[in-house]
Design a protein around this motif. Structure first.
Motif, PDB file in Angstrom:
ATOM      1  N   THR A  16      10.649  -3.656   2.363  1.00 56.87           N
ATOM      2  CA  THR A  16      10.778  -2.992   3.664  1.00 56.87           C
ATOM      3  C   THR A  16      10.054  -3.846   4.706  1.00 56.87           C
ATOM      4  N   ASN A  17      10.125  -3.401   5.958  1.00 58.67           N
ATOM      5  CA  ASN A  17       9.203  -3.979   6.930  1.00 58.67           C
ATOM      6  C   ASN A  17       7.856  -3.247   6.795  1.00 58.67           C
TER       7      ASN A  17
ATOM      8  N   ALA B 164       6.903  -5.765  -2.747  1.00 62.29           N
ATOM      9  CA  ALA B 164       5.971  -5.575  -3.873  1.00 62.29           C
ATOM     10  C   ALA B 164       6.630  -4.673  -4.898  1.00 62.29           C
ATOM     11  N   ASN B 165       6.027  -4.629  -6.108  1.00 66.55           N
ATOM     12  CA  ASN B 165       6.479  -3.611  -7.055  1.00 66.55           C
ATOM     13  C   ASN B 165       6.218  -2.237  -6.445  1.00 66.55           C
TER      14      ASN B 165
ATOM     15  N   ILE C 133      -6.749  -5.697   2.883  1.00 66.24           N
ATOM     16  CA  ILE C 133      -5.821  -5.880   1.751  1.00 66.24           C
ATOM     17  C   ILE C 133      -6.286  -7.058   0.897  1.00 66.24           C
ATOM     18  N   ILE C 134      -6.579  -8.175   1.558  1.00 64.99           N
ATOM     19  CA  ILE C 134      -6.977  -9.386   0.823  1.00 64.99           C
ATOM     20  C   ILE C 134      -8.345  -9.186   0.161  1.00 64.99           C
TER      21      ILE C 134
ATOM     22  N   ILE D 240      -0.139  -0.272  -0.599  1.00 65.99           N
ATOM     23  CA  ILE D 240      -0.399  -1.096   0.594  1.00 65.99           C
ATOM     24  C   ILE D 240       0.117  -0.394   1.842  1.00 65.99           C
ATOM     25  N   LEU D 241       1.316   0.144   1.752  1.00 63.67           N
ATOM     26  CA  LEU D 241       1.902   0.796   2.935  1.00 63.67           C
ATOM     27  C   LEU D 241       1.069   2.003   3.375  1.00 63.67           C
ATOM     28  N   GLU D 242       0.748   2.874   2.416  1.00 63.72           N
ATOM     29  CA  GLU D 242       0.091   4.138   2.790  1.00 63.72           C
ATOM     30  C   GLU D 242      -1.383   3.960   3.126  1.00 63.72           C
ATOM     31  N   GLN D 243      -2.070   3.136   2.346  1.00 62.17           N
ATOM     32  CA  GLN D 243      -3.522   3.064   2.535  1.00 62.17           C
ATOM     33  C   GLN D 243      -3.950   1.986   3.523  1.00 62.17           C
TER      34      GLN D 243
END
Lengths: 273, 273
Positions: free
Chosen positions: B224-225, B242-243, B171-172, B250-253
């Motif tokens: 969300t968590n 996040a928006n 992610i970073i 971020i959640l899915e990938q």
């Protein structure tokens, strides 16, 4: 007005212009990649500072982030090293948390440093040997700390790269906590202010560190690259700034074991400005 | 005065007390470890807030970071979830960059959120369905962003642990840049303000996130968590705010591929408050 006072006065003027213009639309260009944004305001601010310095001190040399003085190779006389907007990404995304940074050297010796947090109107400044200030308030000498009770400023990005993870992760694991603010000049100022105990990064240019280095050293911070060598205003370098005991602990216990790798990084990355 | 206005008024009063007392010596205790500092002022501030709420609304329930209401298991009626000083380590080391956080729920539904940056005197606040504000200024709805052009707030510590490095480092690496500010409540406020695009962390308590969650959701943030589940004010949890487009990306990938590991982390860490 001394050169030191003059430097603060033009930083304040430049900051006023930036604040006035921030309500207008930003015209943003991209340099080589999306991480390297630069704005018209960045260029206009450098042009303003260079014009003011040249008008008052036509024989002074000036190196600027936006391109002025790229061919300078001598530190004879007065040398100004300026970053019109340090923390460009904060400027673009946040319209705050950026600074005007000015380092001034005389015959290669430090003379004065200025880091001006434009939006918060906080002027960090120091004349070599005369102590450091936040606005009119003198900053006390730094307290010595140990890593386990220290707050370290480091961009999380450095922990996602194989070649720096091995060196830096143990530092962050041992520290009390870590922060990341996105402006090198302000990170130096925050060390000087004592709100972080160390700032660690690779690849700063002279305009990123010159102003902040002079301020931080005035309150007893030790500023070197990550090999323990002194910085100079003509060359990019890695950065380790901390109070003296913490600097020693990080350098000796965490970075020296990676000395060979670090030397290689420095040769590859910092061969020129 | 509405409950919402009352909540802001007592946060301001508590903030004034903190500012007055910050010039005096801090008496710091350590809880279980050096990362868990707590000060007398933390306790005094919670006691003040609880006393004020109880005086005006004797039937309201209150959960506080410093120990009030630890046995509450029902969200019937009005429930206040308060953190007297969020960002304790900033408070101790910096005497700035900390906040009073208040989340208020009514029969389990969000009612109002307050995050008060005490030193900068910035009141982030929202009543559910009525929009979010910084002081008197309405905050615009968040713009959708993609990770590659986003700034993520994440403590560098999470990148030094094996069990989170694998999930978070990509992610970073992909993000435009990363920051770390050291106060969860302020991180929520910064997402609401749009100066960071996402805040990602493990292990927040209800008092860390309740106020900020309500504010951020008012400008369209998704909270969300890290499994994509809704948060509730009675349980600790992990955080992804996040928006909406960035939250989905971020959640899915990045997080769903680690769903099993994340479930295990949640079971181990968050079995109780």
């Amino acid at each position: 007005m001394s050169i030191y006072e003059f430097a603060m006065s033009i930083a304040r003027l430049a900051g006023e212009k930036i604040r006035e213009q921030l309500s207008h639309e930003l015209v943003i260009e991209t340099k080589s990649n999306p991480n390297d944004l630069v704005t018209n305001m960045d260029k206009a601010t450098e042009a303003f500072l260079v014009a003011e310095i040249t008008k008052h001190y036509p024989d002074h040399q000036i190196i600027g982030e936006e391109g002025h003085g790229k061919t300078i190779t001598s530190t004879d006389g007065y040398l100004w090293v300026i970053d019109p907007i340090d923390g460009t990404l904060n400027f673009v995304h946040q319209q705050q948390n950026f600074a005007i940074s000015i380092g001034i050297f005389h015959n290669g010796e430090k003379y004065a440093g200025i880091v001006y947090d434009v939006i918060d109107d906080k002027m960090y400044h120091a004349q070599a040997g005369q102590g450091a200030y936040l606005n009119d308030r003198p900053l006390p000498m730094l307290k010595e700390t140990q890593l386990a009770t220290s707050i370290i400023s480091m961009n999380p990005n450095w922990l996602t790269k194989d070649y720096t993870y091995e060196m830096y992760a143990p530092i962050i694991r041992t520290a009390r906590s870590a922060r990341s603010y996105g402006s090198a000049a302000l990170d130096f100022a925050y060390v000087a202010l004592g709100i972080i105990d160390s700032y660690i990064t690779l690849r700063l240019h002279p305009w990123d560190f010159s102003g902040g280095m002079i301020i931080a050293e005035e309150v007893g911070a030790v500023v070197t690259n990550q090999l323990g060598d002194k910085l100079d205003p003509l060359h990019s370098n890695s950065i380790l700034v901390a109070n003296s005991s913490l600097h020693k602990e990080i350098l000796e216990q965490y970075l020296e074991p990676h000395h060979t790798a670090l030397e290689s990084i420095h040769k590859g990355t910092f061969s020129n400005r």
